[in-house]
Motif scaffolding. Structure first.
Motif, PDB file in Angstrom:
ATOM      1  N   PRO A 141      -0.174   4.527 -27.312  1.00 16.55           N
ATOM      2  CA  PRO A 141       1.325   4.761 -27.672  1.00 16.55           C
ATOM      3  C   PRO A 141       2.428   4.461 -26.894  1.00 16.55           C
ATOM      4  O   PRO A 141       2.258   4.817 -25.690  1.00 16.55           O
ATOM      5  CB  PRO A 141       1.241   6.159 -28.538  1.00 16.55           C
ATOM      6  CG  PRO A 141      -0.289   6.378 -28.518  1.00 16.55           C
ATOM      7  CD  PRO A 141      -0.932   5.689 -27.443  1.00 16.55           C
ATOM      8  N   PRO A 142       3.469   4.279 -27.189  1.00 19.33           N
ATOM      9  CA  PRO A 142       4.717   4.066 -26.373  1.00 19.33           C
ATOM     10  C   PRO A 142       5.049   5.237 -25.650  1.00 19.33           C
ATOM     11  O   PRO A 142       5.069   6.554 -26.066  1.00 19.33           O
ATOM     12  CB  PRO A 142       5.990   3.487 -27.198  1.00 19.33           C
ATOM     13  CG  PRO A 142       5.514   4.067 -28.575  1.00 19.33           C
ATOM     14  CD  PRO A 142       4.074   4.055 -28.768  1.00 19.33           C
ATOM     15  N   TYR A 192      17.049   4.880 -21.572  1.00 19.83           N
ATOM     16  CA  TYR A 192      15.719   4.861 -21.614  1.00 19.83           C
ATOM     17  C   TYR A 192      15.503   6.395 -21.865  1.00 19.83           C
ATOM     18  O   TYR A 192      16.220   7.336 -21.283  1.00 19.83           O
ATOM     19  CB  TYR A 192      14.818   4.516 -20.518  1.00 19.83           C
ATOM     20  CG  TYR A 192      14.722   3.018 -20.271  1.00 19.83           C
ATOM     21  CD1 TYR A 192      13.611   2.422 -20.963  1.00 19.83           C
ATOM     22  CD2 TYR A 192      15.617   2.452 -19.687  1.00 19.83           C
ATOM     23  CE1 TYR A 192      13.316   0.911 -20.949  1.00 19.83           C
ATOM     24  CE2 TYR A 192      15.460   1.048 -19.414  1.00 19.83           C
ATOM     25  CZ  TYR A 192      14.263   0.238 -19.886  1.00 19.83           C
ATOM     26  OH  TYR A 192      14.121  -1.148 -19.876  1.00 19.83           O
ATOM     27  N   ALA A 193      14.439   6.741 -22.924  1.00 18.95           N
ATOM     28  CA  ALA A 193      14.332   8.089 -22.947  1.00 18.95           C
ATOM     29  C   ALA A 193      12.655   8.298 -23.032  1.00 18.95           C
ATOM     30  O   ALA A 193      11.700   7.457 -23.533  1.00 18.95           O
ATOM     31  CB  ALA A 193      14.578   8.589 -24.354  1.00 18.95           C
ATOM     32  N   ALA A 194      11.944   9.135 -21.929  1.00 19.84           N
ATOM     33  CA  ALA A 194      10.648   9.434 -21.782  1.00 19.84           C
ATOM     34  C   ALA A 194       9.997  10.034 -23.077  1.00 19.84           C
ATOM     35  O   ALA A 194      10.737  10.893 -23.774  1.00 19.84           O
ATOM     36  CB  ALA A 194      10.354  10.454 -20.625  1.00 19.84           C
ATOM     37  N   LEU A 195       8.756   9.387 -23.394  1.00 21.30           N
ATOM     38  CA  LEU A 195       8.070  10.030 -24.820  1.00 21.30           C
ATOM     39  C   LEU A 195       6.882  10.639 -24.474  1.00 21.30           C
ATOM     40  O   LEU A 195       6.306  10.182 -23.183  1.00 21.30           O
ATOM     41  CB  LEU A 195       8.026   8.849 -25.571  1.00 21.30           C
ATOM     42  CG  LEU A 195       9.090   8.190 -26.259  1.00 21.30           C
ATOM     43  CD1 LEU A 195       8.599   7.184 -27.124  1.00 21.30           C
ATOM     44  CD2 LEU A 195      10.069   9.021 -26.940  1.00 21.30           C
ATOM     45  N   ASP A 200       3.240   6.310 -32.787  1.00 19.30           N
ATOM     46  CA  ASP A 200       3.075   4.963 -32.806  1.00 19.30           C
ATOM     47  C   ASP A 200       4.373   4.375 -32.692  1.00 19.30           C
ATOM     48  O   ASP A 200       5.424   4.756 -32.932  1.00 19.30           O
ATOM     49  CB  ASP A 200       2.143   4.411 -33.922  1.00 19.30           C
ATOM     50  CG  ASP A 200       2.756   4.634 -35.268  1.00 19.30           C
ATOM     51  OD1 ASP A 200       4.005   4.502 -35.143  1.00 19.30           O
ATOM     52  OD2 ASP A 200       2.003   4.652 -36.150  1.00 19.30           O
ATOM     53  N   ALA A 201       4.539   2.929 -32.514  1.00 13.66           N
ATOM     54  CA  ALA A 201       5.276   2.142 -32.264  1.00 13.66           C
ATOM     55  C   ALA A 201       6.239   1.799 -33.068  1.00 13.66           C
ATOM     56  O   ALA A 201       7.486   2.026 -33.078  1.00 13.66           O
ATOM     57  CB  ALA A 201       4.977   0.866 -31.621  1.00 13.66           C
ATOM     58  N   ASP A 202       5.688   2.078 -34.466  1.00  9.21           N
ATOM     59  CA  ASP A 202       6.585   1.828 -35.799  1.00  9.21           C
ATOM     60  C   ASP A 202       7.479   3.233 -35.947  1.00  9.21           C
ATOM     61  O   ASP A 202       8.661   2.920 -36.349  1.00  9.21           O
ATOM     62  CB  ASP A 202       5.600   1.794 -37.195  1.00  9.21           C
ATOM     63  CG  ASP A 202       4.981   0.183 -36.940  1.00  9.21           C
ATOM     64  OD1 ASP A 202       5.364  -0.686 -36.247  1.00  9.21           O
ATOM     65  OD2 ASP A 202       3.999   0.097 -37.771  1.00  9.21           O
ATOM     66  N   GLN A 242      14.161  -3.418 -29.799  1.00 10.76           N
ATOM     67  CA  GLN A 242      13.421  -3.460 -28.499  1.00 10.76           C
ATOM     68  C   GLN A 242      12.081  -2.565 -28.623  1.00 10.76           C
ATOM     69  O   GLN A 242      11.417  -2.627 -27.567  1.00 10.76           O
ATOM     70  CB  GLN A 242      14.340  -3.058 -27.379  1.00 10.76           C
ATOM     71  CG  GLN A 242      15.548  -4.049 -27.209  1.00 10.76           C
ATOM     72  CD  GLN A 242      15.101  -5.531 -26.838  1.00 10.76           C
ATOM     73  OE1 GLN A 242      14.271  -5.685 -25.837  1.00 10.76           O
ATOM     74  NE2 GLN A 242      15.585  -6.205 -27.578  1.00 10.76           N
ATOM     75  N   ASN A 243      12.114  -1.623 -29.581  1.00 14.16           N
ATOM     76  CA  ASN A 243      11.052  -0.592 -29.439  1.00 14.16           C
ATOM     77  C   ASN A 243      10.091  -1.164 -30.273  1.00 14.16           C
ATOM     78  O   ASN A 243       8.866  -0.517 -30.666  1.00 14.16           O
ATOM     79  CB  ASN A 243      11.587   0.580 -30.108  1.00 14.16           C
ATOM     80  CG  ASN A 243      12.531   1.422 -29.107  1.00 14.16           C
ATOM     81  OD1 ASN A 243      12.109   2.084 -28.082  1.00 14.16           O
ATOM     82  ND2 ASN A 243      13.699   1.199 -29.410  1.00 14.16           N
ATOM     83  N   THR A 244      10.166  -2.492 -31.072  1.00 10.79           N
ATOM     84  CA  THR A 244       8.930  -3.026 -31.784  1.00 10.79           C
ATOM     85  C   THR A 244       8.021  -3.318 -30.991  1.00 10.79           C
ATOM     86  O   THR A 244       8.198  -3.624 -29.710  1.00 10.79           O
ATOM     87  CB  THR A 244       9.620  -4.256 -32.574  1.00 10.79           C
ATOM     88  OG1 THR A 244      10.583  -4.034 -33.148  1.00 10.79           O
ATOM     89  CG2 THR A 244       8.299  -5.149 -33.426  1.00 10.79           C
ATOM     90  N   ALA A 245       6.826  -3.113 -31.257  1.00  9.72           N
ATOM     91  CA  ALA A 245       5.766  -3.122 -30.450  1.00  9.72           C
ATOM     92  C   ALA A 245       5.497  -4.429 -29.742  1.00  9.72           C
ATOM     93  O   ALA A 245       5.107  -4.315 -28.401  1.00  9.72           O
ATOM     94  CB  ALA A 245       4.220  -2.685 -31.181  1.00  9.72           C
TER      95      ALA A 245
END
Length: 307
Positions: A141-142, A192-195, A200-202, A242-245
């Motif tokens: 996962p991202p 950027y934000a740390a996750l 999931d990417a969606d 840009q967050n699309t897998a």
């Protein structure tokens, strides 16, 4: 055509042939390939952490930034067997079982030898996904969310800085407090934000899209969430996609293929506030970035557990 001059060097326990060290890749600043390799060698202890186990897409300028360039996802021909790699489908899924079916074999850059090999091919820009692969080559996962702030005609870094400051408390309200602003080395910047790596990417893409829509509604004079070109003059596109897998973003500390050797450079929030107030806030060159790393360490350390 004369044969390329080659020098054999030992890097991270491997012997590599590097070539054309005197070749000028940035004519405006007379920056040579040797200087580019030196930059990447110096910044590697910091950069490699950000590359992690992320498949790396390169943009190559074989004849320098004033010549043609091309994106390269697959490993090039002739790559040594020791270079780490992962085979994925074009949609980002593990394709090791069926590598011949719509798949891409990306390099992974895990040490200085891997990095030097690819940079020697004039890979000036290194672009990565917001997720890493596990030891079996399957996407995780991202572990980062990114909002890409792209100024339209008539807007610039000052406007991007203002939008970044508006986004900061909204991200914090979502529980995302480990935030890093990065000037892109091109026109705009990223936040950027740390996750935690549990969504999931969606889901993350939908979250970023909702943020972009909320900010457009709150600041319609400066923010736009749709990519329609006619909407963008004088405004900042908050590019949630840009967050699309399958999408990639330039990696922090990567060079850019611009007129001068600018870098995707992590910044402090104090600098962003100065930029939003109209004070000096500019893209940074590779020598400036090396000085900052030597003085401050990794200004993007917030993206990693424990900082």
């Amino acid at each position: 055509m004369p044969e390329a001059q080659k020098v054999t060097v030992e890097v991270a326990g491997r012997r590599l042939a590097v070539s054309n060290l005197d070749k000028v890749l940035y004519p405006a600043t007379e920056t040579t390939k040797g200087e580019v390799l030196h930059y990447y060698a110096q910044v590697a202890p910091t950069l490699l952490r950000h590359l992690g186990r992320r498949p790396v897409t390169r943009i190559r300028w074989p004849h320098g930034v004033e010549g043609p360039s091309f994106f390269e996802k697959n490993l090039p021909s002739g790559v040594p067997s020791w270079l780490p790699r992962v085979t994925l489908s074009s949609h980002g899924r593990d394709a090791s079982a069926h590598p011949d079916r719509d798949s891409v074999t990306y390099p992974l850059v895990l040490d200085l030898a891997d990095l030097t090999y690819l940079v020697n091919l004039a890979s000036l820009e290194l672009h990565v996904h917001q997720w890493q692969v596990d030891d079996d080559g399957a996407p995780r996962p991202p572990d980062r969310l990114v909002i890409d702030l792209d100024p339209g005609t008539g807007a610039g870094l000052e406007e991007c800085a203002r939008v970044a400051l508006w986004a900061r408390p909204l991200l914090a309200d979502m529980g995302l407090t480990r935030l890093v602003p990065v000037t892109s080395g091109s026109k705009g910047m990223q936040v950027y934000a740390a996750l935690p790596g549990t969504h999931d990417a969606d889901d993350i893409r939908a979250l970023a899209q909702a943020l972009a829509q909320e900010m457009t509604a709150a600041h319609p004079d400066l923010v736009v969430w749709k990519m329609t070109k006619s909407l963008r003059p004088g405004k900042v596109l908050l590019d949630w996609s840009q967050n699309t897998a399958a999408k990639t973003t330039v990696c922090p500390y990567s060079l850019r293929g611009k007129a001068a050797p600018y870098v995707a450079a992590p910044r402090t929030w104090d600098e962003v506030e100065q930029g939003a107030a109209g004070r000096r806030f500019e893209q940074l060159l590779m020598d400036q970035v090396l000085e900052r790393v030597a003085e401050h360490g990794d200004l993007a350390a917030e993206l990693f557990p424990g900082g």
